[in-house]
Design an enzyme around this catalytic site. Structure first.
Site: not given
Ligand code: GAL
Length: 633
Positions: A144, A315
């Site tokens: 990110e 994710e």
């Molecule tokens: C994303 C990140 C993850 C985790 C997640 C939580 O932004 O890549 O590592 O922190 O959010 O929602």
């Protein structure tokens, strides 16, 4: 293409005895991808030149032998403490001049040469070790970029690099003075070494100074990413991916994407609704368990473009997150709905964050597919349901949309530097156009401002595009569909000045913006037979053709039927009337959807989504509560 599911997994967080069962459970649940390693630096290199890969070798072998495809990552988003001790000035510095601290993540400055060297070094070590590992089927670089406001850094390293960047761009200081028009307020320099960063000035810095700093900062991200992709390509044939974020616009994702094979993004619908949406309180309450129904698809369409057709959700929110002001639970069915929506927009893989909720550290309140004690959480059942449903498909493939919408990072920066009214946001403007199009049942392609091939499209929209570049200009000249632009389109030179003959400098539009005004939230300018303009209004003169007027007599829409320029920031109702009229002229079918329904066409299917907890009907189609309905086309 048959989409796949996956999850993010942190073997370093769990006892080794658990890994095999976790892997087997993933497979049994229908997951076939697992992403690992993106934060594991302190475990693979606990001290300078002390390496410990045994545990990771075993984890990879266990996960891979269970049948999982692994996404291995470079760990550069979390430099451990010893790296910071070695390079104390590697920390990112905020606009107030304060170094941000280690103790969380993303604390590095993209311009720090020492850290760049460390990042290349550790990436090479990891790539050498695992580049040809047969279980590793893809690589994620860093994590990110830009998240937590980490693109712009006001450090000494950034200053040094910015001076080099400006000297390369302008060659001579006289040229820079001329382009920046530094005669204004006696800002002229005699040497590049005198240039400062555009923070902590008494009042506004020169807008071109600020814009160039943003361009430079974006280039630093591109350079950082490229340095890793070059190393990885030496050791692996597997595709390279980065996981971008929602509504992060500080760097040019299209440019970063050129050094990667696949784009991916991290989709947190409920977190985004609470954390980065300007929608009303009523809207937020109504959609608190689904998220803003256009926000995810906007990013799906954007990242499909950034990835040149190839993209994933790396994710996917599986339950309540921990980082928004409020963190509600998704509606029952919402995780499945989000997954299907991503698939309908072309995701090759939807991977959930994370396999199991961690009972410790910063994200202990963030749900996973499993509870901390290992019991299944609701999101896992929904993921497994999607896996089972995918068996009904021979393939889900994308088809070019008829409508293209330009999204331009540089325009984000330009209007951020020079908003003229505090409510003017380029993202919001483009997003308003997108929402209106989506609520008419249209599938959209988002395209870059450097698009040179518009064939296949029938409508092109480019609201707020600061400057129409040469490539786009010639593409538009040969385009025989409808072009919709304004407000603010073609209103600046690349040097961030007003064009000599006044805006809009837009091919095929004849008219002149004589003045602009920004409006208080309750000041609305009615448009004859339509709704109103808000926030931003231009007074257009010398127009060849005027299509609509405002009640106050000013032109509201100019152009002919194939080239429209909209003079202000129109409300949703007006946009919908304009867009549905244009579509009907073009023979493109539109359907006015109720506010909780969206639709997406793929090559062979139409997917209907219901973002509400009640069943809804659209004509003869019934979409179950929190559900999806698909039909063969
Ligand atoms: C994303 C990140 C993850 C985790 C997640 C939580 O932004 O890549 O590592 O922190 O959010 O929602």
């Amino acid at each position: 293409m048959i989409p796949k599911l996956g999850s993010c997994y942190y073997p370093e967080h769990w006892p080794e005895e658990q890994w095999r069962k976790d892997a087997e459970d993933m497979i049994a649940s229908g997951l076939s991808w697992v992403r690992i390693g993106e934060f594991a630096w302190s475990r693979i290199e606990p001290k300078e030149d002390v390496h410990n890969f045994d545990w990771l070798d075993r984890a990879i072998s266990i996960l891979g032998s269970a049948g999982l495809n692994i996404v291995m990552s470079t760990p550069t988003a979390t430099p451990p403490r010893w790296v910071v001790d070695k390079w104390p000035d590697m920390l990112i510095v905020d606009a107030e001049g304060r170094a941000r601290r280690s103790g969380s993540r993303r604390h590095y400055c993209f311009s720090h040469e020492g850290y760049l060297g460390e990042a290349i070094r550790i990436s090479e070590i990891v790539a050498k070790r695992y580049g040809s590992n047969p279980f590793i089927k893809a690589w994620q670089l860093d994590n990110e970029y830009g998240c937590h406001d980490t693109t712009l850094s006001y450090s000494d390293s950034a200053l040094k690099a910015f001076r080099v960047w400006t000297s390369k761009k302008y060659k001579t200081i006289d040229q820079l003075n001329e382009s920046w028009k530094n005669v204004f307020w006696s800002m002229e320099y005699i040497d590049f070494e005198q240039i400062q960063l555009p923070n902590l000035t008494v009042t506004d810095p020169n807008p071109i100074h600020a814009l160039d700093f943003k361009r430079f900062s974006s280039d630093q991200v591109v350079k950082f990413n490229r340095s890793q992709s070059q190393i990885l390509k030496k050791y692996t044939q597997a595709p390279l991916i980065h996981n971008y974020m929602g509504r992060i616009t500080d760097f040019d994702h299209y440019e970063v994407g050129k050094d990667l094979d696949i784009a991916s993004w991290d989709s947190y619908p409920l977190g985004f609704l609470e954390d980065r949406s300007n929608r009303s309180e009523d809207f937020k309450s109504k959609f608190m368990r689904f998220g803003d129904l256009d926000f995810q698809s906007f990013h799906h369409d954007l990242y499909r473009s950034v990835g040149n057709g190839r993209w994933w959700v790396m994710e996917q929110q599986p339950g309540p997150v921990n980082w928004a002001p409020y963190n509600p639970e998704p509606a029952e069915g919402a995780v499945r709905l989000w997954t299907w929506e991503a698939i309908a927009h072309g995701a090759e893989v939807v991977s959930y964050f994370r396999w199991r909720q961690a009972p410790f550290a910063q994200e202990q309140m963030h749900a996973g597919l499993n509870r901390p004690d290992g019991a299944k959480a609701p999101g896992l059942k929904e993921a497994s349901k999607v896996f089972a449903e995918l068996n009904n498909f021979d393939g889900i493939d994308q088809v070019q949309s008829k409508v293209a919408l330009i999204f331009d990072y540089e325009s984000c920066w330009a209007w951020d530097v020079l908003p003229q009214g505090k409510d003017f946001s380029y993202f919001e403007l483009v997003y308003d156009y997108y929402r209106a199009l989506r609520s008419l049942g249209l599938s959209i392609d988002i395209v870059s401002p450097n698009e040179s091939n518009l064939s296949g499209y029938q409508v092109l929209l480019m609201p707020g595009l600061m400057h129409v570049g040469e490539q786009l200009e010639s593409a538009i000249k040969g385009f025989d569909g409808v072009v919709i632009s304004g407000p603010r389109t073609g209103s600046k030179t690349l040097d961030m000045s007003i064009p000599e003959n006044l805006p809009p400098v837009v091919p095929r539009i004849n008219g002149t913006v004589a003045r602009v005004e920004t409006l208080r939230p309750n000041a609305l300018i009615p448009i004859q037979n339509h709704g109103f303009f808000k926030k931003w209004m231009e007074t257009l003169v010398d127009c060849d053709e005027i299509i609509e007027f405002c009640d106050d007599g000013r032109p509201a829409i100019i152009g002919d039927g194939k080239n429209l320029y909209i003079a202000g920031w129109a409300d949703q109702g007006t946009l919908k009337v304009i867009f549905s009229g244009v579509c009907s002229d073009q023979g493109i079918q539109t359907t006015e959807l109720i506010d909780c329904v969206r639709v997406r066409d793929t090559l062979n299917h139409r997917f209907w989504f219901n973002f509400s907890e009640e069943e809804v009907a659209v004509g003869s189609i019934k979409i179950p509560a929190s559900g999806v309905f698909w039909e063969q086309l």
